[in-house]
Design an enzyme around this catalytic site. Structure first.
Site, PDB file in Angstrom:
ATOM      1  CD  GLN A  29    -106.783 -11.752 -20.486  1.00 39.77           C
ATOM      2  OE1 GLN A  29    -106.977 -11.275 -21.712  1.00 39.77           O
ATOM      3  NE2 GLN A  29    -105.753 -12.075 -20.194  1.00 39.77           N
ATOM      4  CG  HIS A  60     -95.056 -17.732 -30.872  1.00 38.03           C
ATOM      5  ND1 HIS A  60     -96.113 -18.388 -30.517  1.00 38.03           N
ATOM      6  CD2 HIS A  60     -95.648 -16.640 -29.888  1.00 38.03           C
ATOM      7  CE1 HIS A  60     -97.095 -18.371 -29.478  1.00 38.03           C
ATOM      8  NE2 HIS A  60     -96.875 -16.948 -29.233  1.00 38.03           N
ATOM      9  CG  ASP A  84     -98.691 -17.877 -25.738  1.00 40.35           C
ATOM     10  OD1 ASP A  84     -97.562 -18.130 -26.129  1.00 40.35           O
ATOM     11  OD2 ASP A  84     -99.492 -16.779 -26.097  1.00 40.35           O
ATOM     12  CD  GLU A 104     -99.782 -12.124 -19.756  1.00 39.25           C
ATOM     13  OE1 GLU A 104     -99.295 -12.249 -20.708  1.00 39.25           O
ATOM     14  OE2 GLU A 104    -100.756 -11.939 -19.413  1.00 39.25           O
ATOM     15  N   GLY A 142     -97.400  -3.672 -18.295  1.00 38.92           N
ATOM     16  CA  GLY A 142     -96.098  -3.531 -19.074  1.00 38.92           C
ATOM     17  C   GLY A 142     -96.343  -1.920 -19.430  1.00 38.92           C
ATOM     18  CG  ASP A 158     -97.315 -12.270 -28.010  1.00 39.04           C
ATOM     19  OD1 ASP A 158     -98.232 -12.008 -28.654  1.00 39.04           O
ATOM     20  OD2 ASP A 158     -96.966 -13.464 -27.656  1.00 39.04           O
ATOM     21  CB  THR A 160    -105.325  -9.327 -26.399  1.00 38.44           C
ATOM     22  OG1 THR A 160    -105.304  -7.978 -25.592  1.00 38.44           O
ATOM     23  CG2 THR A 160    -105.136 -10.507 -25.633  1.00 38.44           C
ATOM     24  N   PRO A 165    -108.762  -4.165 -23.580  1.00 41.82           N
ATOM     25  CG  PRO A 165    -108.628  -6.214 -22.280  1.00 41.82           C
ATOM     26  CD  PRO A 165    -109.350  -5.499 -23.716  1.00 41.82           C
TER      27      PRO A 165
HETATM   28  N1  AG3 Z   1    -101.107 -12.591 -29.510  1.00 44.92           N
HETATM   29  C1  AG3 Z   1    -101.671 -11.936 -30.633  1.00 44.92           C
HETATM   30  C2  AG3 Z   1    -103.292 -12.098 -30.507  1.00 44.92           C
HETATM   31  C3  AG3 Z   1    -104.066 -11.413 -31.485  1.00 44.92           C
HETATM   32  C4  AG3 Z   1    -105.351 -12.342 -32.100  1.00 44.92           C
HETATM   33  N2  AG3 Z   1    -106.071 -11.810 -32.256  1.00 44.92           N
HETATM   34  C5  AG3 Z   1    -107.487 -12.123 -32.592  1.00 44.92           C
HETATM   35  N3  AG3 Z   1    -107.504 -13.627 -32.790  1.00 44.92           N
HETATM   36  N4  AG3 Z   1    -108.373 -11.577 -32.802  1.00 44.92           N
HETATM   37  C6  AG3 Z   1    -101.182 -13.759 -29.405  1.00 44.92           C
HETATM   38  C7  AG3 Z   1    -100.803 -14.377 -28.226  1.00 44.92           C
HETATM   39  C8  AG3 Z   1     -99.609 -15.367 -28.481  1.00 44.92           C
HETATM   40  N5  AG3 Z   1     -98.422 -15.391 -27.989  1.00 44.92           N
END
Ligand code: AG3
Length: 280
Positions: A29, A60, A84, A104, A142, A158, A160, A165
């Site tokens: 990405q 979080h 992160d 990850e 994962g 956690d 996207t 993906p």
């Molecule tokens: N994980 C969820 C992100 C989703 C956000 N989506 C968006 N902005 N379209 C976030 C990672 C933080 N640890």
């Protein structure tokens, strides 16, 4: 200068930014880091906001603690995604946790976050050098990992968005593998997208989870940086009442956003969406 993320239907979230700190392309990405005017640093993956450093706890804390406090004694925890480091940081606040594993897929997200974002309190660097006492990092997929690893009390996804993906993490097959990978009782929690803008993805995921888990719950919270409110889904294996959490254990967590004494408020959902979910 500004950073804008466009959601479906022409709805957007924007930040005024002072400068771009980093931009690069990993194997998976596009990764960007900005200094915003009012919310600290911003991390974006493929143009979607993952977090702003002043406000990330609104995501979080809310992803991690309701599940951790509903489980009677979470000792082994699996985090999928979360490069992160915000999620693993919150997991390790629980003294009951003996081993936390974070899987990850993208090493570059970890390195960029450790270097430029810094919300992980040094945990990422420690994990990279294998010197974190209770947490272990695995760079990998994962979806594959969960097929071969078991006996987790809590699994936290956690990822996207449920499109692109990360799509496989919202499939029935993945939920089945997650169910198998849980101890009894066990609890699974995933972020599930924007309540208003990813309603279809939310209802689809809820429907699939209901086929697999013994009980399924939804909740939501206003997350700074996302098109709020944001949805979360919980799957239970065995008997855990997610409407009740352990208030005593919550006292050592130092929370800023999630309010365990007001736990019942996280179940708030716009009426028409609640009705949609209940009809499934
Ligand atoms: N994980 C969820 C992100 C989703 C956000 N989506 C968006 N902005 N379209 C976030 C990672 C933080 N640890």
């Amino acid at each position: 200068m500004e950073f804008i993320e466009w959601y479906p239907k022409g709805y957007g979230v924007a930040f005024k930014v002072k400068r771009k700190i980093f931009e690069g392309k990993s194997k998976y990405q596009r990764i960007e880091v900005y200094e915003t005017e009012g919310f600290g640093k911003l991390l974006a993956l493929d143009g979607t906001v993952q977090l702003v450093t002043k406000g990330e706890k609104s995501y979080h804390e809310v992803l991690v603690h309701p599940a951790m406090l509903a489980h009677p004694n979470p000792r082994r925890v699996l985090v999928i995604g979360g490069g992160d480091g915000g999620t693993i940081r919150e997991v390790l606040k629980h003294r009951s946790v003996e081993e936390a594993i974070m899987v990850e897929i993208d090493m570059d997200v970890i390195q960029v976050s450790s270097r430029y974002i810094g919300i992980d309190e040094g945990i990422l660097e420690k994990m990279l050098s294998n010197s974190c006492e209770r947490a272990r990092l695995i760079i990998g997929n994962g979806v594959e990992f969960i097929k071969e690893n078991r006996e987790f009390d809590v699994i936290i996804v956690d990822s996207t968005d449920p499109v692109g993906p990360a799509e496989k993490l919202f499939s029935e097959e993945f939920y089945k593998d997650a169910y198998e990978a849980l101890n009894t009782p066990g609890i699974y929690v995933t972020q599930a997208g924007s309540v208003y803008l990813f309603t279809d993805e939310l209802t689809m995921a809820y429907k699939r989870m209901k086929k697999v888990f013994d009980y399924v719950y939804y909740y939501s919270f206003p997350v700074i940086g996302y098109a709020s409110p944001w949805a979360f889904l919980v799957g239970i294996k065995g008997e855990i009442d997610f409407r009740k959490i352990n208030l005593e254990r919550s006292k050592e967590l130092n929370l800023e956003y999630y309010d365990p004494e007001m736990h019942e408020t996280i179940f708030q959902m716009p009426r028409y969406i609640r009705e949609m979910l209940q009809r499934l």
